[in-house]
Design a protein around this motif. Structure first.
Motif, PDB file in Angstrom:
ATOM      1  N   GLU A   5      41.859  34.608  35.186  1.00  0.00           N
ATOM      2  CA  GLU A   5      42.130  35.641  36.200  1.00  0.00           C
ATOM      3  C   GLU A   5      43.502  35.382  36.803  1.00  0.00           C
ATOM      4  O   GLU A   5      43.767  34.293  37.290  1.00  0.00           O
ATOM      5  CB  GLU A   5      41.029  35.587  37.276  1.00  0.00           C
ATOM      6  N   ASP A   6      44.381  36.389  36.754  1.00  0.00           N
ATOM      7  CA  ASP A   6      45.737  36.181  37.268  1.00  0.00           C
ATOM      8  C   ASP A   6      45.860  36.493  38.757  1.00  0.00           C
ATOM      9  O   ASP A   6      46.799  36.051  39.399  1.00  0.00           O
ATOM     10  CB  ASP A   6      46.739  37.030  36.483  1.00  0.00           C
ATOM     11  N   ASP A  49      39.418  38.179  32.476  1.00  0.00           N
ATOM     12  CA  ASP A  49      40.002  39.387  33.066  1.00  0.00           C
ATOM     13  C   ASP A  49      40.733  40.167  31.977  1.00  0.00           C
ATOM     14  O   ASP A  49      41.333  39.579  31.081  1.00  0.00           O
ATOM     15  CB  ASP A  49      40.976  38.978  34.184  1.00  0.00           C
ATOM     16  N   GLY A  51      43.246  42.567  32.505  1.00  0.00           N
ATOM     17  CA  GLY A  51      44.667  42.744  32.803  1.00  0.00           C
ATOM     18  C   GLY A  51      45.339  41.430  33.130  1.00  0.00           C
ATOM     19  O   GLY A  51      45.339  40.991  34.275  1.00  0.00           O
ATOM     20  N   LYS A  98      34.967  45.383  38.030  1.00  0.00           N
ATOM     21  CA  LYS A  98      35.384  45.107  39.408  1.00  0.00           C
ATOM     22  C   LYS A  98      35.184  46.362  40.256  1.00  0.00           C
ATOM     23  O   LYS A  98      35.505  47.450  39.784  1.00  0.00           O
ATOM     24  CB  LYS A  98      36.870  44.738  39.444  1.00  0.00           C
TER      25      LYS A  98
END
Ligand code: CA
Length: 221
Positions: A5-6, A49, A51, A98
């Motif tokens: 996750e960024d 994630d 993206g 999300k």
């Protein structure tokens, strides 16, 4: 588990809630680091994630899947069905959209890690329950007496009774037990539920939750 996750604030929230639930979390923020981590460490589950700054999470998942059978749960803000199907065709095991609740995420992590454990045939049956499903011998018993189930009935009962009280959505049940058929097999599911209830001697074992799905309930004598 590996958390990919960024977004630092999302990562921190997820990490905290999963740690509170007793999971050990390794966090990385890029697809490259995720691939590297998956190659060097054996995780029980990967939360990916979609993206990511350096590559699409689906591509990272596909690369990881080439060398690893670790369950991958895709996390996305894009909730449409096409993305979902694409993600699963690329080898992901499940999907959350999300924003998701901690409860939903934990339920999905438990579901994929349980399935992974079953495929390695090391799942220990629960012994103090009235209904005992043993994946290793592919037998189900009620109060010690073997119940004669078809293969799909067995899979369905095993899936539901692994987490008594947890409500499983119809689509999730179809996806996990029948592996395919996103639409249309609802009647098949209902028929199997009805048959299992009959064989268990009471409809109370598997209860319908209107508009959602089904839950297995431990019935006392
Ligand atoms: Ca992101």
């Amino acid at each position: 588990m590996l958390l990919v996750e960024d977004d630092a604030s999302i990562a921190q929230t997820v990490r905290l809630s999963l740690s509170n639930a007793g999971l050990q979390v390794t966090h990385v923020g890029t697809g490259t680091d995720a691939i590297l981590a998956a190659q060097t460490t054996s995780f029980d589950v990967i939360l990916m994630d979609l993206g990511l700054p350096d590559m699409d999470g689906l591509d990272a998942s596909r690369i990881i899947r080439e060398t690893s059978s670790t369950p991958i749960i895709i996390v996305s803000a894009r909730g449409d069905e096409l993305d979902r199907v694409l993600g699963l065709e690329l080898g992901a095991d499940d999907y959350v959209v999300k924003p998701f609740s901690q409860r939903e995420l934990l339920a999905r992590i438990r579901a994929v890690t349980r399935r992974n454990g079953e495929s390695h045939s090391d799942a220990e049956p629960v012994r103090d329950a009235r209904v005992v499903v043993d994946e290793r011998t592919h037998t189900a018993r009620l109060d010690g007496d073997e119940i004669s189930l078809t293969a799909k009935e067995f899979d369905l009962l095993a899936f539901l009774c692994a987490e008594p009280g947890v409500v499983f959505r119809r689509n999730d049940i179809l996806e996990h037990v029948w592996d395919t058929n996103w639409y249309g097999t609802t009647k098949t599911l209902d028929a199997h539920i009805a048959s299992i209830r009959k064989k268990l001697g009471s409809p109370d074992w598997i209860q319908a939750v209107r508009g959602v799905g089904f839950k297995f309930v431990e019935v006392t004598k």
